[in-house]
Design an enzyme around this catalytic site. Structure first.
Site, short mmCIF file in Angstrom:
data_model
loop_
_atom_site.label_atom_id
_atom_site.label_comp_id
_atom_site.label_asym_id
_atom_site.label_seq_id
_atom_site.Cartn_x
_atom_site.Cartn_y
_atom_site.Cartn_z
N ARG A 103 45.58 -1.68 55.52
CA ARG A 103 45.82 -1.12 54.18
C ARG A 103 45.55 -2.15 53.09
O ARG A 103 46.15 -2.13 52.02
CB ARG A 103 47.23 -0.55 54.06
CG ARG A 103 48.36 -1.51 54.34
CD ARG A 103 49.68 -0.84 53.99
NE ARG A 103 50.81 -1.68 54.36
CZ ARG A 103 52.04 -1.45 53.99
NH1 ARG A 103 52.33 -0.39 53.25
NH2 ARG A 103 53.03 -2.25 54.36
N LYS A 122 46.33 -4.00 48.05
CA LYS A 122 47.14 -3.54 49.18
C LYS A 122 47.63 -2.14 48.86
O LYS A 122 48.29 -1.91 47.84
CB LYS A 122 48.33 -4.48 49.40
CG LYS A 122 49.12 -4.14 50.66
CD LYS A 122 50.12 -5.24 50.97
CE LYS A 122 50.91 -4.91 52.23
NZ LYS A 122 51.86 -5.99 52.56
N ASP A 134 47.59 5.73 56.98
CA ASP A 134 46.78 6.25 55.87
C ASP A 134 46.25 5.15 54.95
O ASP A 134 45.52 5.43 54.00
CB ASP A 134 47.59 7.27 55.05
CG ASP A 134 48.91 6.70 54.53
OD1 ASP A 134 49.06 5.47 54.51
OD2 ASP A 134 49.78 7.51 54.15
N ARG A 192 46.57 -8.54 44.94
CA ARG A 192 47.09 -9.86 45.31
C ARG A 192 45.94 -10.83 45.49
O ARG A 192 44.79 -10.44 45.72
CB ARG A 192 47.97 -9.77 46.55
CG ARG A 192 47.32 -9.17 47.78
CD ARG A 192 48.33 -9.02 48.90
NE ARG A 192 47.68 -8.68 50.17
CZ ARG A 192 48.31 -8.60 51.32
NH1 ARG A 192 49.61 -8.86 51.38
NH2 ARG A 192 47.67 -8.29 52.43
N ARG A 199 43.58 -15.39 58.73
CA ARG A 199 44.80 -15.53 59.53
C ARG A 199 44.48 -16.10 60.91
O ARG A 199 43.33 -16.11 61.33
CB ARG A 199 45.42 -14.14 59.73
CG ARG A 199 45.74 -13.41 58.43
CD ARG A 199 45.15 -11.98 58.44
NE ARG A 199 45.29 -11.37 57.13
CZ ARG A 199 46.41 -10.84 56.67
NH1 ARG A 199 47.47 -10.82 57.44
NH2 ARG A 199 46.48 -10.33 55.46
N ASP A 269 49.05 -12.25 63.27
CA ASP A 269 48.17 -11.69 62.23
C ASP A 269 48.77 -11.84 60.85
O ASP A 269 48.12 -11.52 59.85
CB ASP A 269 47.84 -10.22 62.52
CG ASP A 269 49.09 -9.36 62.64
OD1 ASP A 269 49.91 -9.63 63.54
OD2 ASP A 269 49.27 -8.41 61.85
N ASN A 270 50.02 -12.32 60.77
CA ASN A 270 50.66 -12.57 59.48
C ASN A 270 50.80 -14.06 59.20
O ASN A 270 51.64 -14.47 58.41
CB ASN A 270 52.05 -11.92 59.44
CG ASN A 270 51.99 -10.41 59.48
OD1 ASN A 270 50.96 -9.82 59.15
ND2 ASN A 270 53.06 -9.77 59.89
N ASP A 279 51.90 -11.53 53.58
CA ASP A 279 52.39 -10.23 54.07
C ASP A 279 53.91 -10.11 53.96
O ASP A 279 54.65 -10.34 54.91
CB ASP A 279 51.93 -9.99 55.51
CG ASP A 279 50.44 -9.69 55.56
OD1 ASP A 279 49.90 -9.30 54.52
OD2 ASP A 279 49.83 -9.86 56.62
#
Length: 518
Positions: A103, A122, A134, A192, A199, A269-270, A279
């Site tokens: 997203r 985001k 979504d 952002r 990452r 992944d963060n 994140d």
């Protein structure tokens, strides 16, 4: 609005050859081109003038329709091609395979005053990495991210930053606690920024697929554009790259511990290769000092990402990055040495950090025990971390010791005589220890107040702003935004925010309970 657009990322890294915006496994690519979803009635709610200035955008330009359309995905800046990144990750300790920007959509890259920024939306719609979701975001999570990233910056903690917070004008369906009760909420978008959104997971995906060619391309790009001081890419440079990522990650986590910040979802992944806080999902600040606390309901049972475990998780995640970089280095020994050094550095940096919080600037072999005893005392009864450390700087020769921190106790009446005597014993040792320091009380207080913030974004504060925003009143967003620009200053007119969590917030959704969709 004329921006100095650069394309170092898209020009130097392999793109997904498939241009369809369909959910799929993406091979041999660092990113996929994808356009944001147009929204029905966009409205900019707040802009960080400071961040706009960093990008070369004037205050007047932030008030234009062009700016509004760009930061809500309704218009694409001329001669740019938005994209989403491909990466994998370990989630809650388990390999999750391909994840990617589900997203988030990167708009463009801006160079201004010798700094390079990537600008990303985001909540701007689906991408090839959205899986079953979504790609949208709701107002509550967007307010939390917008306020928190800028708050972290002003606390002096490495972080991604925020440019703007906007309403999309669309309704978004969300199940806030994953308990089968979805409801429509206001859709929102955060613009952002960061020098890079790369990452650990960007490297993991190529290593997992044995795609050493693209792993090398990505590592070389990262070194050339973000770690150029290390020299030209080589096996030795890859080792030094990993070493610096390790050092930056540790420093970020030490800073989190210093202010009582709990990230809540430290999946690989963060984790940013630049050591940035990235994140902002189910994060929180400690209210009562508690090593076992996590704000994430998804993690409530195992508490993997609890406050006291964040340094260990940082190390665990770095092991995964080491595994991902190994094919380029082909020698485990230097990587193992760096990971072992992390443990040594953590002990040293953690001690130094706690000494600075206590106003101890000379070395004393008994400080480790003094700190251990304090941490034990802080957990005897619910004690507010922020208020305790901030008020501790008021201690001087004439103070009634426990009195200066009693505002930090959540239930002062229930503090038993035994607990009081343990506290008094600790204060006695602390007072004796302070006598070995050379600074005057006023000098010590001044230094302590540069590392112990007075104001942090407590979850109940963010929730109050969210509740008001749901009613169409966005004034509290700005009030908190301005407050958090000066977290170490006294701000006498804003004293009401220097307060313990109110009782109504103890078990309220959004204050104590947050899911990954928060």
């Amino acid at each position: 609005m004329k921006l100095n657009i650069k394309n170092t990322f898209t020009d130097n890294l392999p793109a997904d050859k498939n241009l369809e915006n369909t959910r799929r496994q993406v091979e041999n690519a660092v990113f996929s081109y994808v356009s944001p979803k147009k929204t029905s009635n966009p409205k900019v709610l707040h802009v960080s003038e400071e961040m706009a200035s960093e990008l070369g955008i004037s205050l007047a330009e932030t008030k234009t329709d062009f700016f509004k359309n760009i930061v809500t995905g309704n218009e694409i800046y001329p001669a740019t091609k938005p994209f989403a990144m491909c990466y994998a990750g370990h989630q809650f300790g388990n390999w999750a395979g391909q994840l990617g920007d589900g997203r988030a959509i990167n708009l463009f890259e801006v160079e201004h005053k010798n700094k390079n920024w990537k600008v990303q939306l985001k909540g701007a719609g689906e991408t090839p990495y959205s899986r079953t979701a979504d790609g949208l975001a709701v107002l509550r999570s967007s307010i939390r991210e917008y306020l928190c990233s800028e708050a972290m910056f002003h606390l002096g903690i490495p972080t991604t930053r925020a440019l703007s917070l906007s309403l999309s004008g669309d309704q978004v369906l969300r199940d806030v606690l994953y308990n089968g009760n979805p409801a429509y909420e206001k859709g929102a978008i955060v613009a952002r920024t960061a020098p890079s959104f790369l990452r650990f997971g960007n490297f993991e995906i190529f290593a997992a697929r044995n795609d050493v060619k693209n792993l090398k391309i990505l590592a070389d790009y990262s070194i050339n554009h973000h770690f150029s001081h290390l020299g030209n890419p080589s096996k030795k440079t890859y080792v030094n790259f990993f070493k610096e990522v390790t050092e930056r990650t540790l420093q970020m986590i030490i800073d989190w511990q210093r202010v009582g910040f709990v990230h809540g979802v430290m999946n690989t992944d963060n984790m940013s290769i630049l050591g940035l806080t990235i994140d902002f999902g189910p994060y929180g600040w400690l209210e009562g000092f508690d090593f076992g606390w996590t704000p994430n309901t998804t993690d409530r049972q195992n508490k993997r990402y609890r406050y006291g475990n964040q340094p260990n998780i940082g190390l665990w995640n770095l092991y995964q990055l080491a595994n991902a970089l190994f094919p380029l280095i082909e020698d485990a020994k230097p990587l193992e040495e760096i990971l072992n050094q992390y443990k040594i550095d953590f002990e040293h940096k953690s001690l130094r950090m706690m000494q600075s919080k206590l106003g101890l600037y000379t070395d004393d072999k008994n400080d480790i025990q003094l700190i251990q005893d304090l941490e034990d005392c802080l957990q005897l009864v619910e004690t507010d971390m922020t208020i305790f450390f901030r008020n501790l700087s008021n201690l001087n020769e004439d103070s009634s010791t426990l009195k200066i921190v009693e505002d930090a106790f959540y239930n002062l009446e229930n503090v038993s005589g035994e607990i009081k005597s343990r506290w008094n014993l600790w204060f006695q040792k602390y007072t004796e220890r302070l006598q070995k320091e050379t600074l005057s009380h006023s000098e010590r207080k001044k230094k302590m107040n540069t590392v112990n913030p007075k104001y942090v974004l407590r979850n109940y504060m963010a929730q109050l702003a969210i509740d008001k925003a749901d009613e169409g009143d966005y004034s509290l967003i700005d009030e908190l935004f301005q407050l958090l620009k000066n977290p170490y200053k006294e701000q006498p007119k804003k004293e009401k925010w220097f307060a313990k969590r109110p009782e109504w917030a103890r078990n309220k959704v959004g204050c104590s309970m947050l899911s990954c969709s928060s």
